[in-house]
Design a protein around this motif. Structure first.
Motif, PDB file in Angstrom:
ATOM      1  N   SER A  42       0.833  -1.211   0.000  1.00  0.00           N
ATOM      2  CA  SER A  42       0.000   0.000   0.000  1.00  0.00           C
ATOM      3  C   SER A  42       0.867   1.260   0.000  1.00  0.00           C
ATOM      4  O   SER A  42       1.885   1.317   0.694  1.00  0.00           O
ATOM      5  CB  SER A  42      -0.894   0.032   1.240  1.00  0.00           C
ATOM      6  OG  SER A  42      -1.487   1.306   1.378  1.00  0.00           O
ATOM      7  N   ASP A 134     -16.492  -2.222   2.269  1.00  0.00           N
ATOM      8  CA  ASP A 134     -15.716  -1.444   1.308  1.00  0.00           C
ATOM      9  C   ASP A 134     -16.076  -1.962  -0.087  1.00  0.00           C
ATOM     10  O   ASP A 134     -16.809  -2.931  -0.240  1.00  0.00           O
ATOM     11  CB  ASP A 134     -14.218  -1.616   1.622  1.00  0.00           C
ATOM     12  CG  ASP A 134     -13.348  -0.513   1.035  1.00  0.00           C
ATOM     13  OD1 ASP A 134     -13.853   0.319   0.253  1.00  0.00           O
ATOM     14  OD2 ASP A 134     -12.141  -0.503   1.350  1.00  0.00           O
ATOM     15  N   ASP A 185     -15.760   5.468   7.360  1.00  0.00           N
ATOM     16  CA  ASP A 185     -14.310   5.287   7.274  1.00  0.00           C
ATOM     17  C   ASP A 185     -13.850   5.908   5.956  1.00  0.00           C
ATOM     18  O   ASP A 185     -14.441   5.637   4.903  1.00  0.00           O
ATOM     19  CB  ASP A 185     -14.020   3.783   7.292  1.00  0.00           C
ATOM     20  CG  ASP A 185     -12.543   3.448   7.318  1.00  0.00           C
ATOM     21  OD1 ASP A 185     -12.225   2.361   7.814  1.00  0.00           O
ATOM     22  OD2 ASP A 185     -11.727   4.218   6.822  1.00  0.00           O
ATOM     23  N   GLY A 188      -8.828   8.027   0.984  1.00  0.00           N
ATOM     24  CA  GLY A 188      -8.489   8.877  -0.157  1.00  0.00           C
ATOM     25  C   GLY A 188      -9.232  10.209  -0.179  1.00  0.00           C
ATOM     26  O   GLY A 188      -8.696  11.211  -0.658  1.00  0.00           O
TER      27      GLY A 188
END
Ligand SMILES: O=C(O)c1ccccc1NCC(=O)[C@H](O)[C@H](O)COP(=O)(O)O
Length: 217
Positions: A42, A134, A185, A188
């Protein structure tokens, strides 16, 4: 009112923190939790020393969440011996057994595909404190900046729902209105560039979450 919970507050977590100043900006804005990504591929990955410095810099009553993607069990145990993380977030293909037995509470992230039966996907994770939803993007385990179809989130979910994926200050109120999650949450949507947060965007995001609550969501 948040689904399944007798409260009207929606909590917020700022994920992918890599710098002390960004963690403190999240706290100053009123965020409830920060996320630290322990996944080497990541752009938001942190090392143990870096994470320890961030955790050490925090005032009390801010939840620290460690995020893992299919980390081998012994590696995770070693990391947890060195870091006082409050909560584990499993963001890969971990089974319920993989998530258990680490001496810390956990949340399981599920990546939602189009048409997914989210309640069925959640069901095996009965030991989780909550489920983070997500967006599924092939080949990318998280932090995609993409939203999923919020209508797939079940009403009266068995666990607190943490809604993630492509949220920002401009859409989070509508997300809360539609989904009524326990928490939201973001990563970006509050960044200046990957791994570097923008204090103004964090403030705007947390404020939008609070305003949504005040509107009676
Ligand atoms: O952030 C990453 O790079 C990442 C890598 C691997 C697994 C998970 C990762 N991030 C997870 C998150 O930060 C949260 O799910 C986040 O709320 C969603 O990200 P975004 O769509 O950018 O808000």
């Amino acid at each position: 009112m948040a689904r399944g919970m007798n409260v009207t507050v929606v909590r917020s977590k700022i994920c992918g923190i890599t710098r002390i100043e960004d963690a403190l900006a999240a706290v100053a804005a009123g965020a409830d939790a920060i996320g630290l990504v322990f996944y080497g591929k990541s752009p938001r990955a942190v090392g143990v020393e870096q994470a320890a410095a961030i955790v050490q810099a925090l005032p009390p009553f801010v939840t620290t969440v460690g995020l893992f993607v299919d980390m081998p069990r012994d590696q995770l145990q070693q990391l947890l011996q060195r870091l006082p993380l409050d909560l584990l977030q499993f963001h890969g293909d971990e089974s319920p057994a993989d998530c258990e037995g680490h001496g810390r509470p956990y949340i399981k992230a599920l990546r939602v595909r189009p048409g997914e039966d989210v309640a069925a996907a959640m069901a095996p994770y009965s030991g989780a404190r909550g489920i983070l939803l997500d967006t599924f993007v092939e080949g990318v385990p998280g932090g995609t900046g993409a939203s999923f179809d919020w209508s797939l989130v079940p009403e009266n979910a068995a666990k607190p729902i943490i809604l993630a994926g492509g949220l920002d200050a401009g859409n989070v109120a509508e997300a809360i209105r539609q989904v009524r999650p326990y928490a939201v949450d973001v990563s970006g949507g509050v960044e200046a560039s990957k791994g570097i947060k923008d204090a103004g965007k964090i403030h705007a995001f947390v404020q939008a979450v609070r305003d949504a609550r005040c509107d009676g969501n």
